[in-house]
Design an enzyme around this catalytic site. Structure first.
Site, PDB file in Angstrom:
ATOM      1  N   HIS A  17       6.611   4.442  13.749  1.00  0.00           N
ATOM      2  CA  HIS A  17       6.198   4.379  12.361  1.00  0.00           C
ATOM      3  C   HIS A  17       4.788   4.953  12.178  1.00  0.00           C
ATOM      4  O   HIS A  17       3.966   4.908  13.086  1.00  0.00           O
ATOM      5  CB  HIS A  17       6.220   2.882  12.017  1.00  0.00           C
ATOM      6  N   SER A 227       7.084   0.393   4.628  1.00  0.00           N
ATOM      7  CA  SER A 227       7.901  -0.175   5.692  1.00  0.00           C
ATOM      8  C   SER A 227       8.623   0.946   6.423  1.00  0.00           C
ATOM      9  O   SER A 227       8.633   2.094   5.985  1.00  0.00           O
ATOM     10  CB  SER A 227       8.902  -1.175   5.127  1.00  0.00           C
ATOM     11  N   LYS A 228       9.225   0.565   7.528  1.00  0.00           N
ATOM     12  CA  LYS A 228       9.885   1.563   8.367  1.00  0.00           C
ATOM     13  C   LYS A 228      11.003   2.271   7.607  1.00  0.00           C
ATOM     14  O   LYS A 228      11.432   3.346   7.985  1.00  0.00           O
ATOM     15  CB  LYS A 228      10.477   0.903   9.608  1.00  0.00           C
ATOM     16  N   ARG A 229      11.480   1.632   6.562  1.00  0.00           N
ATOM     17  CA  ARG A 229      12.589   2.230   5.823  1.00  0.00           C
ATOM     18  C   ARG A 229      12.123   3.220   4.764  1.00  0.00           C
ATOM     19  O   ARG A 229      12.915   3.951   4.214  1.00  0.00           O
ATOM     20  CB  ARG A 229      13.446   1.134   5.191  1.00  0.00           C
ATOM     21  N   ASP A 230      10.824   3.233   4.482  1.00  0.00           N
ATOM     22  CA  ASP A 230      10.365   4.143   3.434  1.00  0.00           C
ATOM     23  C   ASP A 230      10.470   5.594   3.859  1.00  0.00           C
ATOM     24  O   ASP A 230      10.293   5.918   5.024  1.00  0.00           O
ATOM     25  CB  ASP A 230       8.905   3.838   3.071  1.00  0.00           C
TER      26      ASP A 230
END
Ligand code: GLU
Length: 458
Positions: A17, A227-230
């Site tokens: 990340h 976040s890691k999902r962004d």
């Protein structure tokens, strides 16, 4: 003062990340600034969530960014091994120390750390059960970024789970002691753990390291932490898009730190020279992908030719579906095309589409550009004049080509600009691109004439 020893302590449980990269970078910068030691420690005690693929990605990403570690996996060092999964014996040894001094006890199969102070039972409304509270004084965290922070620890906490595995707080502190870590630089999400950690350092009779909790990175827009999902959150993604690591490092160094003035583009040696904690902001930093893209462009512009061409080549090879198969067939021609485009693109990932017409006759024609180029006077007549002159023109130099075009224009009582639009459209199908004479020179006489004639016939 003794030598600074810092560590980056990732867990290999996910992709690498941007936030992790920034934490690694700040540790590395501080080590390099102080002449200290940068340790890489892998916190891989959570066996169910670890993977070798993620571990590789940590090593690869750090190396790609140029963040070399002095001690750690694959580098060695006097206080290894540097993977927590290989340090179980040490954790048992430290647990024994706590047991011997009466600071650890077992209950329901788990091992608890015992705080000092009087105890009393209270009913916890939130958890709907009776808990044992300890009369303790707040722990003071003297943070290099946050200043003085107080947190009360008033309940014993688990340090070994009932399955026999040690808890993060415990292994993190044991390793910081055993590895002689002097400064703990990590994300602000760990500030709430620091009081537990300080209690453990004290119970183990070890000096407490200096803390620096780095502010969070906020999402590009809206509230909340990235976040890691962004989108745009993974280092791997920028690497795959052909971003330059030095641009990413420069950008990351400014996520929460500044040199004291508003300078932005800075060589890493300069960042190392100036980096220190008074320069790290308390407020959260917002991730701005446009700024990163701009930074990348600044670095691309001044990249030495060989490296630009090599990066472009890697990108074309990595994305065969985006470029004609013959793009890489003639290395000398590929090089010319790339160098002509270097000052014009914002990123390596734009190159396949930007240069398509250099490598194939099958390229798109921009309808708007057609309309614009054909709107004034008799552009086809101009192209015929140009075609005539280009048959005998010297294609080896931009200056000579420019003279040729100017001479054609002068004869007709017009300017270079009157020829530029139609000519560019005829040979490339677009209204934008590298300068026209460079375009002609690199495409070469055959292609240029063939395309103009095809255009005239159409
Ligand atoms: N493994 C922890 C993490 O990835 C490290 C915490 C620390 O740096 O102390 O967040």
């Amino acid at each position: 003062m003794s030598q600074v020893r810092v560590r980056f302590a990732p867990s290999p449980t996910g992709f690498f990340h941007i936030g992790s990269a920034r934490t690694a970078l700040f540790n590395w910068l501080y080590a390099r600034h102080t002449g200290g030691v940068f340790v890489l420690r892998i916190e891989d005690t959570d066996q169910a969530r670890n993977s070798d693929e993620y571990l590789r990605l940590i090593y690869d990403s750090l190396r790609w960014l140029g963040l070399d570690w002095d001690e750690g996996p694959e580098a060695g060092g006097a206080v290894g091994p540097y993977r927590q999964s290989e340090r179980a014996a040490l954790y048992r040894e430290y647990l024994q120390k706590l047991k011997d001094s009466g600071r650890a006890y077992e209950k329901d199969g788990a091992v608890y750390f015992r705080l000092l102070g009087d105890r009393h039972e209270v009913f916890d409304e939130h958890r709907k059960k009776t808990v044992v509270k300890v009369r303790n004084t707040p722990v003071v965290i003297d943070d290099m970024i946050r200043g003085r922070v107080e947190r009360l620890e008033d309940e014993d906490f688990v340090i070994f789970r009932s399955d026999g595995n040690p808890v993060f707080h415990f292994v993190n502190v044991v390793d910081d002691i055993a590895m002689g870590i002097t400064h703990v630089i990590r994300g602000e999400d760990h500030l709430s753990n620091a009081s537990k950690h300080i209690e453990l350092f004290r119970a183990l009779g070890a000096p407490v390291p200096r803390y620096a909790h780095i502010p969070l990175i906020l999402k590009q827009s809206g509230p909340g932490k990235m976040s890691k999902r962004d989108k745009g959150a993974l280092v791997e993604e920028y690497r795959a898009r052909g971003f330059l690591p030095e641009a990413l490092v420069n950008f990351l160094s400014l996520l929460g730190w500044n040199p004291g003035d508003d300078r932005e583009k800075m060589a890493v040696a300069e960042v190392i020279r100036l980096f220190d904690f008074p320069g790290v902001n308390q407020s959260n930093a917002r991730f701005d992908e446009k700024k990163l893209a701009h930074m990348n462009m600044l670095y691309l512009l001044e990249l030495p030719a060989d490296r630009f061409v090599a990066l472009a080549g890697e990108h074309f090879a990595r994305r065969p579906e985006e470029a004609p198969a013959q793009a890489l067939a003639d290395p000398a021609y590929f090089r010319e095309v790339m160098l002509l485009s270097q000052p014009k693109v914002k990123g390596i990932d734009e190159l396949p589409a930007y240069t398509r017409y250099f490598f194939t006759e099958d390229y798109p024609v921009d309808a708007k550009a057609v309309e614009k180029a054909l709107s004034r006077g008799d552009p086809k007549a101009r192209l015929r004049e140009l075609d005539e002159a280009l048959r005998t023109a010297d294609f080896s130099s931009d200056t000579k080509l420019e003279e040729t075009i100017k001479a054609v224009a002068a004869k007709a009582g017009l300017g270079f600009g009157d020829y530029q639009g139609p000519a560019r459209l005829a040979v490339s199908g677009t209204g934008v691109g590298p300068n026209l004479t460079g375009l002609f020179r690199v495409l070469g006489r055959d292609r240029v004439l063939r395309r103009i004639e095809r255009f005239l016939g159409a």
